[in-house]
Design an enzyme around this catalytic site. Structure first.
Site, PDB file in Angstrom:
ATOM      1  N   CYS A 268     -34.108  10.569  55.805  1.00  0.00           N
ATOM      2  CA  CYS A 268     -34.587   9.214  55.484  1.00  0.00           C
ATOM      3  C   CYS A 268     -34.948   9.007  54.024  1.00  0.00           C
ATOM      4  CB  CYS A 268     -35.808   8.885  56.325  1.00  0.00           C
ATOM      5  SG  CYS A 268     -35.402   8.735  58.044  1.00  0.00           S
TER       6      CYS A 268
HETATM    7  C1  UDX Z   1     -40.087  10.608  57.036  1.00  0.00           C
HETATM    8  C2  UDX Z   1     -41.285   9.666  57.178  1.00  0.00           C
HETATM    9  O1  UDX Z   1     -42.477  10.437  57.283  1.00  0.00           O
HETATM   10  C3  UDX Z   1     -41.131   8.749  58.389  1.00  0.00           C
HETATM   11  O2  UDX Z   1     -42.211   7.847  58.474  1.00  0.00           O
HETATM   12  C4  UDX Z   1     -39.820   7.994  58.253  1.00  0.00           C
HETATM   13  O3  UDX Z   1     -39.593   7.152  59.360  1.00  0.00           O
HETATM   14  C5  UDX Z   1     -38.661   8.969  58.092  1.00  0.00           C
HETATM   15  O4  UDX Z   1     -38.890   9.835  56.969  1.00  0.00           O
HETATM   16  P1  UDX Z   1     -39.265  12.882  58.146  1.00  0.00           P
HETATM   17  O5  UDX Z   1     -38.000  12.744  57.371  1.00  0.00           O
HETATM   18  O6  UDX Z   1     -39.192  13.306  59.569  1.00  0.00           O
HETATM   19  O7  UDX Z   1     -40.072  11.488  58.142  1.00  0.00           O
HETATM   20  O8  UDX Z   1     -40.118  13.935  57.330  1.00  0.00           O
HETATM   21  P2  UDX Z   1     -41.621  14.129  56.837  1.00  0.00           P
HETATM   22  O9  UDX Z   1     -42.368  14.905  57.837  1.00  0.00           O
HETATM   23  O10 UDX Z   1     -42.213  12.869  56.373  1.00  0.00           O
HETATM   24  O11 UDX Z   1     -41.335  15.086  55.560  1.00  0.00           O
HETATM   25  C6  UDX Z   1     -40.395  14.692  54.560  1.00  0.00           C
HETATM   26  C7  UDX Z   1     -40.217  15.748  53.502  1.00  0.00           C
HETATM   27  O12 UDX Z   1     -41.309  15.746  52.581  1.00  0.00           O
HETATM   28  C8  UDX Z   1     -40.108  17.184  54.005  1.00  0.00           C
HETATM   29  O13 UDX Z   1     -39.083  17.834  53.271  1.00  0.00           O
HETATM   30  C9  UDX Z   1     -41.472  17.794  53.677  1.00  0.00           C
HETATM   31  O14 UDX Z   1     -41.391  19.176  53.472  1.00  0.00           O
HETATM   32  C10 UDX Z   1     -41.822  17.052  52.391  1.00  0.00           C
HETATM   33  N1  UDX Z   1     -43.266  16.935  52.142  1.00  0.00           N
HETATM   34  C11 UDX Z   1     -44.055  16.198  52.976  1.00  0.00           C
HETATM   35  C12 UDX Z   1     -43.831  17.541  51.009  1.00  0.00           C
HETATM   36  O15 UDX Z   1     -43.133  18.196  50.223  1.00  0.00           O
HETATM   37  N2  UDX Z   1     -45.161  17.374  50.763  1.00  0.00           N
HETATM   38  C13 UDX Z   1     -45.975  16.639  51.566  1.00  0.00           C
HETATM   39  O16 UDX Z   1     -47.174  16.530  51.244  1.00  0.00           O
HETATM   40  C14 UDX Z   1     -45.408  16.038  52.720  1.00  0.00           C
END
Ligand code: UDX
Length: 426
Positions: A268
């Site tokens: 996403c």
């Molecule tokens: C995300 C959004 O959270 C969600 O609301 C939307 O609908 C789709 O995209 P998702 O892709 O499932 O969801 O992943 P998420 O859990 O949000 O993590 C995204 C990425 O960010 C991961 O690679 C994670 O490792 C990274 N991340 C997340 C960080 O590097 N640091 C953080 O503090 C949080």
């Protein structure tokens, strides 16, 4: 108890199926439409075609409330509201491709044309602001030869589901957002969500679309921001997580999404951030912050390689182990995973690369065939240094056997058994 409805959901992919199953759990009658007959058959046998926590259990338990078909006719005729949940992939220039949205809209329109009772069409797919109002609605009007708002309804209802927690997120949302074109659709959506206690945002179609993009762009921005701060912290020899605690206590900032590391990936963030950039370009508006968010994210995995080179200046011929290939733990999804950039760069440095991931190796094999895929995490340790790229739980428990460990995901437990442990921003 809210009003129970007949709902159809177009697209039994990730978003469509989670929504369909959760609506079924809430007691609604749900028809799922998909062009893929195999998927349809699986759902009708109560098997989920995708893995998502709790999804299959719900499909099984509420099988009386959900069934799948390839027939749009059946779906439109037997429901009062249709959700479009098809994919909106990226084109090469970052634009979203509306091919599937168009196909679904046209098919719905064919049967909407002859339908006597009022029916609402609600877009759930992530589409750039203005798409529902200026593209989907006119297409429906053209094919049905009917008037939106009078003969049928139009809405836009974005989802905010995280992979791996999608069912939970559906049932426990922070907020529900829907845009409506007509009062009938507004009423339908308000009844549909009347049992939820979270704030509900009722708005226009285009605001609803923009809320989705702005949410994902903001979350990606938070991560790139803390990564940039983290890079400064690293130079100062201080811990970016201590800094995150300190700033996160400000209610206006919040601690969530301030975990520094090697950046964000997934299906996403990259798609949505690039789509908004492409959209801004099209309407000739600058998008400086969001563009930088992408740049920081592309550079961040390379910081890990720089940290590694402090300990092994020449990577040529060295064996480097990479732990974790999925974009986050508990999924096999490697889309936009930072491990892809890492492995590419290690390759360019002529290092030998060994990898392990509990779930994502098969997908990764399609991208890289010339690396060593290990059967378990332990085998990766037979290397000159090890990189932690995904925060899988099992990597916390691993004995690192006195190796050089460079951590992109803050698994501090590795410190105990590593000879040298260094984090990317700490
Ligand atoms: C995300 C959004 O959270 C969600 O609301 C939307 O609908 C789709 O995209 P998702 O892709 O499932 O969801 O992943 P998420 O859990 O949000 O993590 C995204 C990425 O960010 C991961 O690679 C994670 O490792 C990274 N991340 C997340 C960080 O590097 N640091 C953080 O503090 C949080």
């Amino acid at each position: 108890m809210g009003v129970l409805m007949n709902i159809s959901v177009i697209g039994a992919g990730y978003v469509g199926l989670v929504n369909a199953a959760c609506f079924a759990k809430l007691g609604h009658q749900v028809i799922c439409v998909d062009v893929d007959k195999e998927k349809v058959d699986k759902i009708n046998q109560s098997i989920s075609p995708i893995y998502e926590k709790d999804l299959e259990e719900i499909i099984k338990k509420y099988k009386k409330n959900i069934y799948a078909t390839t027939s749009y006719k059946e779906a439109v005729e037997k429901s009062d509201i249709t959700f479009i949940c098809v994919g909106t992939p990226s084109k090469k220039n970052g634009d979203i491709d509306l091919l599937f949205v168009d196909q679904a809209t046209k098919e719905i329109a064919i049967y909407l044309k002859n339908k006597k009772s009022f029916h609402s069409v609600v877009v759930k797919s992530t589409v750039v602001p203005g798409t529902t109002q200026n593209h989907v609605l006119p297409l429906l009007e053209e094919i049905t030869q009917k008037k939106a708002g009078v003969d049928f309804g139009v809405g836009m209802n974005p989802e905010f589901l995280r992979e791996g927690a999608a069912v939970y997120d559906f049932l426990h949302p922070d907020r529900i957002v829907y845009g409506y074109y007509d009062d009938h659709t507004k009423k339908l959506l308000s009844l549909l969500y009347s049992d939820f206690s979270c704030p509900i945002v009722e708005t226009s179609l285009t605001v609803a679309e923009m809320i989705k993009y702005a949410s994902n762009c903001f979350l990606a921005t938070k991560i790139s921001f803390i990564n940039e701060i983290g890079n400064l912290c690293k130079r100062l020899g201080i811990d970016s997580y201590e800094v995150a605690e300190g700033i996160g206590l400000d209610d206006r900032i919040g601690r969530a999404f301030l975990d520094s590391g090697i950046g964000w990936g997934g299906s996403c963030f990259g798609k949505d951030v690039n789509a908004l950039i492409a959209f801004a370009k099209e309407i000739k508006e600058p998008c400086n912050i969001i563009q930088s968010v992408v740049q920081v994210n592309e550079q961040q995995p390379l910081r890990l390689i720089s940290v590694l080179k402090k300990h092994i200046p020449l990577l040529k011929g060295k064996i480097i182990g990479v732990l974790g290939l999925s974009f986050k733990p508990n999924t096999d999804d490697i889309r936009d995973s930072r491990s892809i950039i890492l492995v590419k760069n290690l390759f360019e440095e002529n290092a030998q690369v060994k990898v392990y991931d509990p779930k994502a190796m098969n997908h990764f094999k399609k991208l890289f065939s010339d690396i060593i895929y290990c059967d378990n995490a332990k085998d990766v340790l037979d290397a000159d240094a090890v990189i932690i790229a995904t925060a899988w739980d099992e990597f916390k428990k691993l004995d690192y056997k006195g190796k050089i460990v460079i951590d992109g995901r803050r698994l501090l437990e590795a410190k105990k058994t590593a000879k040298i442990y260094e984090g990317v921003c700490w």
